[in-house]
Each structure stands twice: as structure tokens, then as C-alpha cells.
Design an enzyme around this catalytic site. Structure first.
Site, PDB file in Angstrom:
ATOM      1  N   HIS A 113       0.868  -0.975   0.016  1.00  0.00           N
ATOM      2  CA  HIS A 113       0.104  -0.105  -0.060  1.00  0.00           C
ATOM      3  C   HIS A 113       0.832   1.112   0.285  1.00  0.00           C
ATOM      4  O   HIS A 113       2.074   1.078   0.526  1.00  0.00           O
ATOM      5  CB  HIS A 113      -0.700   0.015   1.265  1.00  0.00           C
ATOM      6  CG  HIS A 113      -1.982   0.913   1.506  1.00  0.00           C
ATOM      7  ND1 HIS A 113      -1.642   2.344   1.705  1.00  0.00           N
ATOM      8  CD2 HIS A 113      -3.424   0.825   1.336  1.00  0.00           C
ATOM      9  CE1 HIS A 113      -2.950   3.058   1.817  1.00  0.00           C
ATOM     10  NE2 HIS A 113      -3.747   2.142   1.476  1.00  0.00           N
ATOM     11  N   ASP A 118       3.615  -4.113   8.121  1.00  0.00           N
ATOM     12  CA  ASP A 118       2.380  -3.073   8.094  1.00  0.00           C
ATOM     13  C   ASP A 118       1.375  -4.282   8.137  1.00  0.00           C
ATOM     14  O   ASP A 118       0.943  -4.913   7.123  1.00  0.00           O
ATOM     15  CB  ASP A 118       2.163  -2.795   6.738  1.00  0.00           C
ATOM     16  CG  ASP A 118       0.948  -2.111   6.236  1.00  0.00           C
ATOM     17  OD1 ASP A 118       0.182  -2.087   6.999  1.00  0.00           O
ATOM     18  OD2 ASP A 118       0.754  -1.557   5.132  1.00  0.00           O
ATOM     19  N   GLN A 177      -3.891  -4.947   7.243  1.00  0.00           N
ATOM     20  CA  GLN A 177      -4.873  -6.130   6.755  1.00  0.00           C
ATOM     21  C   GLN A 177      -4.655  -7.234   7.309  1.00  0.00           C
ATOM     22  O   GLN A 177      -5.676  -8.115   7.548  1.00  0.00           O
ATOM     23  CB  GLN A 177      -4.601  -6.366   5.063  1.00  0.00           C
ATOM     24  CG  GLN A 177      -4.869  -4.959   4.279  1.00  0.00           C
ATOM     25  CD  GLN A 177      -6.282  -4.801   4.277  1.00  0.00           C
ATOM     26  OE1 GLN A 177      -7.295  -5.486   4.569  1.00  0.00           O
ATOM     27  NE2 GLN A 177      -6.622  -3.585   3.671  1.00  0.00           N
ATOM     28  N   LYS A 187     -10.233  -0.959  10.664  1.00  0.00           N
ATOM     29  CA  LYS A 187     -10.008  -2.285  10.085  1.00  0.00           C
ATOM     30  C   LYS A 187     -10.508  -3.382  10.911  1.00  0.00           C
ATOM     31  O   LYS A 187     -10.808  -4.401  10.419  1.00  0.00           O
ATOM     32  CB  LYS A 187      -8.902  -2.477   9.129  1.00  0.00           C
ATOM     33  CG  LYS A 187      -8.559  -1.467   7.808  1.00  0.00           C
ATOM     34  CD  LYS A 187      -7.388  -1.721   7.160  1.00  0.00           C
ATOM     35  CE  LYS A 187      -6.886  -0.313   6.599  1.00  0.00           C
ATOM     36  NZ  LYS A 187      -7.394  -0.307   5.132  1.00  0.00           N
ATOM     37  N   CYS A 220      -4.814   2.398  -3.560  1.00  0.00           N
ATOM     38  CA  CYS A 220      -3.569   3.123  -3.171  1.00  0.00           C
ATOM     39  C   CYS A 220      -2.331   2.006  -3.186  1.00  0.00           C
ATOM     40  O   CYS A 220      -1.810   1.716  -2.582  1.00  0.00           O
ATOM     41  CB  CYS A 220      -3.702   3.189  -1.513  1.00  0.00           C
ATOM     42  SG  CYS A 220      -4.794   4.493  -1.327  1.00  0.00           S
TER      43      CYS A 220
HETATM   44  N1  PMP Z   1      -1.547  -0.325   4.612  1.00  0.00           N
HETATM   45  C1  PMP Z   1      -2.423  -1.291   4.047  1.00  0.00           C
HETATM   46  C2  PMP Z   1      -2.193  -2.619   3.783  1.00  0.00           C
HETATM   47  C3  PMP Z   1      -3.784  -0.730   4.062  1.00  0.00           C
HETATM   48  O1  PMP Z   1      -4.507  -1.665   3.436  1.00  0.00           O
HETATM   49  C4  PMP Z   1      -4.265   0.473   4.353  1.00  0.00           C
HETATM   50  C5  PMP Z   1      -5.608   0.873   4.280  1.00  0.00           C
HETATM   51  N2  PMP Z   1      -6.134   0.678   3.240  1.00  0.00           N
HETATM   52  C6  PMP Z   1      -3.158   1.261   5.203  1.00  0.00           C
HETATM   53  C7  PMP Z   1      -1.795   0.708   4.972  1.00  0.00           C
HETATM   54  C8  PMP Z   1      -3.385   2.570   5.345  1.00  0.00           C
HETATM   55  O2  PMP Z   1      -4.202   2.517   6.713  1.00  0.00           O
HETATM   56  P1  PMP Z   1      -4.783   3.906   7.227  1.00  0.00           P
HETATM   57  O3  PMP Z   1      -5.638   4.678   6.027  1.00  0.00           O
HETATM   58  O4  PMP Z   1      -5.612   3.290   8.284  1.00  0.00           O
HETATM   59  O5  PMP Z   1      -3.604   4.740   7.528  1.00  0.00           O
END
Ligand code: PMP
Length: 582
Positions: free
Chosen positions: A295, A372, A375, A398, A537
Site C-alpha cells: 500500500h 504493515d 490487513q 479495519k 492505493c
Molecule cells: N496498509 C495497508 C495494507 C492498508 O490496507 C491500508 C488501508 N487501506 C493502509 C496501510 C493505510 O491505513 P490507514 O488509512 O488506516 O492509515
């Protein structure tokens, strides 16, 4: 010694304190603790010396000690003072317990018994609890320096553990409909008479009623700022926050709640690690290793750090089915690698990465591993100790919790060697006119007012997940993934990106020949099937896949087999409609 001996004689004894306490009700006990503080002799201004300050205390605490010079196991006399009366009360209890005893008696003293008998948990906030731990540590440290080495073998350090929680036991059978009933947003009739089929939990999960209720409880009953006030709301908030911190530590099997910092989310936290740790440890010529499935939140910060430090950003090669090619890891993971940062689970492909192996391989070359977990943490059991990860980062929203709160977990040493990147209130130890020193973690990473209600709500979310059982949720989601994959694959022209079901979590990103993902998502919404479209993203990943975007269905604890059926039939309907119109 004379003045000190007189000082000790002036102090009340523990027995006297116990006797008084037993005759008082809870409110009067708290008042009595304050009164003990009023009676403690005060330090003169010139005695309030910087070198005698006890660190880790919310208030100023000065502590001095004098030991008999002649004995091999000397009697030690302590004096202490604070600028807060309640702390002076606690100091009185500590001095009554420790002062005037020999060094080895001090080291053997089970101070926790004193605290338990006085039920201190009711009167002191978790923050004060840290200060109390700081004072006990200082007293024991002094005693250790004076104790005869033969007389005493060191047990594990005394933990002033006043705040603990029990975790709900998981249910044995997975009852999907019962789980779904906890989510008000899913149990409504929409304007068009449909009920929502929510398949965008990968972006944000829905919240169960208990989380909504908990946030409401805080707002309606005892909201106050955290770690500031001694009045009852403030004390309650502090306790609730520390309870939430402990629940989150237990949830990911962290050694201590001191390794859990509340942040605003995954994005902010990865930036905090990339620049807080990275600026101090990544030098010109070093390498930072990530993957193309990241991401942007776990991509751009490292890219920018590499640019700023003249370091090189490298990528672990991927297989054609969207996994990391572990056979080629050695090509890119070298002695030059300082940090490997990788997602636990891809938010597009669903790929579950082999974190334990990656951590071991990173450590072999002297690199750290950052995970990270945005997920992975909500969908599979995480054990940071077994995985041996240096940092783990995830978001509350999440994990069935509120938005605006995220978590930074770090190994104790890693947190210690990470500089804060946000400066201000609460994160300091001392502020001088020309420089400042930092509080110990986690406060160091919690500058300013915390997302208080959200963090407490996240504690409730973790309780909810634990009550259902994350392993059961995982199995349920994997069954849905299997069924959905089999049925979607039968639709002509439909391609699912990513590895086989056994190597991924419950996320399906797909495309249909000649159908734009956005058009598809709009058509699905007509049937109240709520999916996401676009690059999610993850532009470099979509470049690699050779597509500009995909449609993504992601599953969570509350999705049912009927949701899968609704998805498949809505996709068939959308394909027919979109192709017919052409
Ligand atoms: N890393 C991953 C793998 C994600 O799926 C996401 C959210 N889509 C993020 C980071 C970013 O998270 P946040 O928007 O809560 O900062």
C-alpha cells in the site's frame, strides 16, 4: 545519619497506615492518602535538586538516600518529596515500607503486598502507576548498590502491576447470523428495500454495537482529557486507556503494554517509524527493502526516506501469481539492507506473506523488519514474539474499531532507539529552554491529545473479536473466500488477481474483460453489493499487473454465504447489463 534517623522516626509506619485504612470507606481512604501527603516533611527549595529527580513520574519527585557507612548490609534511610500531594501520599507509603531497613531487607520486601492491601488500584491512575514503578525501581537500585553480594541473588524485577484485565473466552461454534446481528448498519432496510451486502471491510470494517456503545459511554459518562487530571473523570479515562492498551498488547501477544503506542493510524505510524527510526539508522549507500505489493502507506515513506538519506530502495521480486519469490530473496536482502518493510497481507491480492521467515532472514543480515499489519491483524492471529518482528503497525478502523486510532508495537530496544517525529505535550521527560529530553515509550510517541474515545473503543473492538475468536473468524472468512472464488471464476472473462486461496486472506480483486471497474462497482451498488474499485492505493502493483484498476470484494466476520451469492449474482447481472448496452 542523625537527621535522617529522626526523619524516619517522624514517619508513620505501614501498620499504622493499614489500621487506619481498614476503618475507612473507599472515599475516605482516598482522602486519607492525600492527608498522608500533607503530613510528609517537605524538602526545602535548595534540596529539590535536579540530580535527585526520579524519572518516569508525571509530577516532580525527588528522592535521596543515606546508608550507614560501617555495615556490610547497611540500614538505608530514604527521604523524598513531590510537588503533588497525592504523590506525597504514595511516597509516605513507600518510605514507611522501605526506609530504615537494611539493603537486603529492602530487596526482599514484597512491596506489591502493601499496594494490594491498600487497594491502590482504586486511587491511582495508570500514569501514576508508572511513576510509582519509577520510585520503587530507584529505591531498589540504591539498595542493590549497598547489598552484600553473597546475601542476595536478584529475582526478576518487581513489577508494580496494578492494572490487569481478563480476556473473553472464544465461542466454540461460529454462528454467522448471530455475529451479523451485532452490526446495526448491516441490519437496516435501505431506501430501495434492500439490505446492505458490505464487501469493503478491507478499507474499513463496520463496528459492532458494543464498540458504538463504548464510545457513547465514554462521551456521555466520563469523558476528559487523558493523563492530565486527578479528578474522577480523568482517573477513569486513564484507567480505560491503559486497559485498552493492555488488551491490544495481549491480542498481538506483546510482552508488555508499554510496547503499545496509540497513534492516529497506519499511515501516520509507518511515517513515524520510517523517519523516527530510519533517520537515525539509515545512511548513504544503505538499502531499504520493500515489495511492489505495498500500500502507498508502506511505500512512499520508505521511498522518501531513501531519497533523503541517499539510500537505495529495493524490491523483493514477485512470482507471477502475486507472491514474494523467496528463492530470489538473497538477491536483494544483503548486508547493506538496514530495514525490510512488508505487509502481513496485501490489500489488493490478499497474499499472506511469510513474516516469520522474512524476520529471520532480515535479522541474519542485521536488518530490522517492519510489518504493515493493517490487513493481516484483523484477519489472522498475530504473535509478535513468535514472529520476532521489530515493529508492527495497524489501524483500528479495519479491526471493527473506530477511525482515527492506530497502533505502534515495537520491541523494547527498537522503541528506545526510535526518535519521536511529533513534538509537544506528554511526550517529554524534561523541557529546558534550549533542549528537551523524551519520555519513555509509549508516551514518547503520543504527543498531544490522544484519540481518547477511539482508543478506548478499539479496546472494546478487541474484546469483541476475542470473544468471537479470531481463529474462528479467520476460518469463516476463508470458507467464504473459497466459495466466492470458485463461483466468480466461472463467470466468462473474469480474472482474479493474486495467489490461490490457501495462500491468501479474504480479499478478491478482479477484472472483467471490457468492463471498467468503476462501472462495475456502480452496477453492483444497484443491488446493494458494496465493493471498491480503483488502484486501492497500490499503483506500483497495478503497474506490475498491467491494469489501471480492479474491483475488490473483501470479507469480514459478519459476511455470510448469502453475501457471496448476492455478489456473484450481482456481478452476472452487471456484466449482462453493461455488455448489452454496448
Ligand atoms: N496498509 C495497508 C495494507 C492498508 O490496507 C491500508 C488501508 N487501506 C493502509 C496501510 C493505510 O491505513 P490507514 O488509512 O488506516 O492509515
Amino acid at each position: 545519619m542523625a537527621d535522617l534517623a529522626t526523619y524516619t522516626q517522624m514517619l508513620i509506619t505501614t501498620e499504622e497506615i493499614f489500621e487506619e485504612f481498614e476503618d475507612l470507606d473507599t472515599r475516605d481512604q482516598s482522602q486519607y492518602l492525600l492527608e498522608l501527603g500533607y503530613d510528609l516533611p517537605r524538602f526545602a527549595l535548595e534540596e529539590q535538586r535536579e540530580c535527585d529527580l526520579v524519572h518516569g513520574c508525571q509530577s516532580q519527585v525527588w528522592l535521596t538516600a543515606r546508608a550507614e557507612e560501617t555495615s556490610s548490609d547497611p540500614v538505608i534511610e530514604f527521604r523524598a518529596d513531590s510537588d503533588a500531594e497525592i504523590v506525597r501520599g504514595l511516597i509516605t507509603v513507600l518510605l514507611a515500607s522501605y526506609s530504615g531497613k537494611t539493603a537486603s531487607e529492602i530487596l526482599r520486601l514484597p512491596i506489591i503486598d502493601v499496594f494490594t492491601r491498600l487497594q491502590l488500584k482504586q486511587y491511582i491512575s495508570p500514569q501514576r502507576h508508572n511513576g510509582l514503578q519509577g520510585m520503587v525501581d530507584r529505591i531498589r537500585e540504591i539498595a542493590r548498590r549497598h547489598a552484600p553480594c553473597t546475601a542476595y541473588t536478584e529475582p526478576s524485577p518487581v513489577q508494580v502491576q496494578l492494572h490487569t484485565d481478563t480476556v473473553a473466552q472464544p465461542a466454540t461454534v461460529y454462528d454467522t447470523l448471530a455475529v451479523r446481528r451485532h452490526f446495526p448498519v448491516l441490519n437496516q432496510l435501505l431506501d430501495d428495500g434492500l439490505t446492505p451486502v458490505f464487501l469493503d471491510s478491507g478499507a474499513s470494517a463496520q463496528k459492532p454495537q458494543v464498540v458504538i456503545d463504548k464510545e457513547r459511554e465514554v462521551e456521555e459518562q466520563y469523558f476528559a482529557n487523558a493523563y492530565r487530571g486527578r479528578y474522577r473523570f480523568g482517573a477513569r479515562i486513564d484507567e480505560e486507556l491503559e486497559n485498552a492498551r493492555q488488551k491490544i498488547a495481549t491480542f498481538i501477544s506483546a510482552e508488555s503494554s508499554r510496547q503499545i503506542a496509540f497513534t492516529s493510524g497506519t499511515t501516520a505510524t509507518i511515517n513515524a517509524v520510517a523517519f523516527g527510526w530510519g533517520n537515525a539508522h539509515v545512511e548513504e549507500g544503505d538499502e531499504i527493502l520493500i515489495t511492489e505489493m505495498e500500500h502507498h502507506a508502506n511505500f512512499v515513506p520508505w521511498q522518501q526516506l531513501a531519497l533523503q538519506r541517499n539510500a537505495t530502495l529495493r524490491f523483493i521480486p514477485m512470482t507471477n501469481d502475486g507472491r514474494l519469490d523467496m528463492n530470489r530473496l538473497d538477491d536483494v536482502l544483503t548486508k547493506k539492507t538496514k530495514v525490510l518493510s512488508v505487509c502481513g497481507m496485501s490489500n489488493v491480492l490478499g497474499t499472506v506473506n511469510p513474516i516469520t521467515e522474512l524476520a529471520a532472514r532480515a535479522h541474519d543480515v542485521g536488518a530490522i523488519i517492519v510489518v504493515d499489519g493493517a490487513q493481516s491483524v484483523p484477519h489472522q492471529v498475530t504473535n509478535v514474539v513468535a514472529d520476532d518482528v521489530d515493529f508492527l503497525i495497524f489501524s483500528g478502523h479495519k479491526l471493527y474499531g473506530p477511525t482515527g486510532v492506530g497502533i505502534l508495537y515495537g520491541k523494547a530496544d527498537r522503541l528506545e532507539e526510535t526518535d519521536p517525529i511529533l513534538f509537544g505535550g506528554h511526550m517529554i521527560d524534561r523541557v529546558y529552554r534550549d533542549h528537551s529530553t523524551w519520555a519513555a515509550p509509549p508516551a514518547r510517541f503520543e504527543a498531544g491529545t490522544l484519540p481518547i474515545v477511539q482508543a478506548i473503543g478499539l479496546g472494546a473492538a478487541v474484546d469483541w473479536v476475542t470473544g468471537i475468536g479470531l481463529a474462528s473468524i479467520h476460518e469463516h472468512e476463508q470458507r467464504l473466500l473459497q466459495t466466492a472464488t470458485e463461483q466468480l471464476q466461472r463467470i466468462p472473462g473474469l480474472t482474479i488477481f493474486g495467489p490461490s486461496v490457501d495462500r491468501k486472506g479474504a480479499i478478491i480483486s478482479f477484472r472483467i474483460d471490457d468492463v471498467h471497474p468503476e462501472d462495475l462497482a456502480i452496477m453492483l451498488d444497484r443491488r446493494a453489493v458494496l465493493t471498491r474499485h480503483g488502484h486501492h492505493c497500490a499503483m506500483p502493483l497495478h503497474d506490475l499487473l498491467g491494469v489501471s484498476g480492479t474491483t475488490r470484494a473483501s470479507f469480514a466476520a459478519y459476511n455470510t454465504k448469502d453475501d457471496v451469492t448476492a455478489l456473484v449474482s450481482a456481478v452476472e447481472y452487471a456484466c449482462d447489463e453493461l455488455k448489452r448496452r454496448r
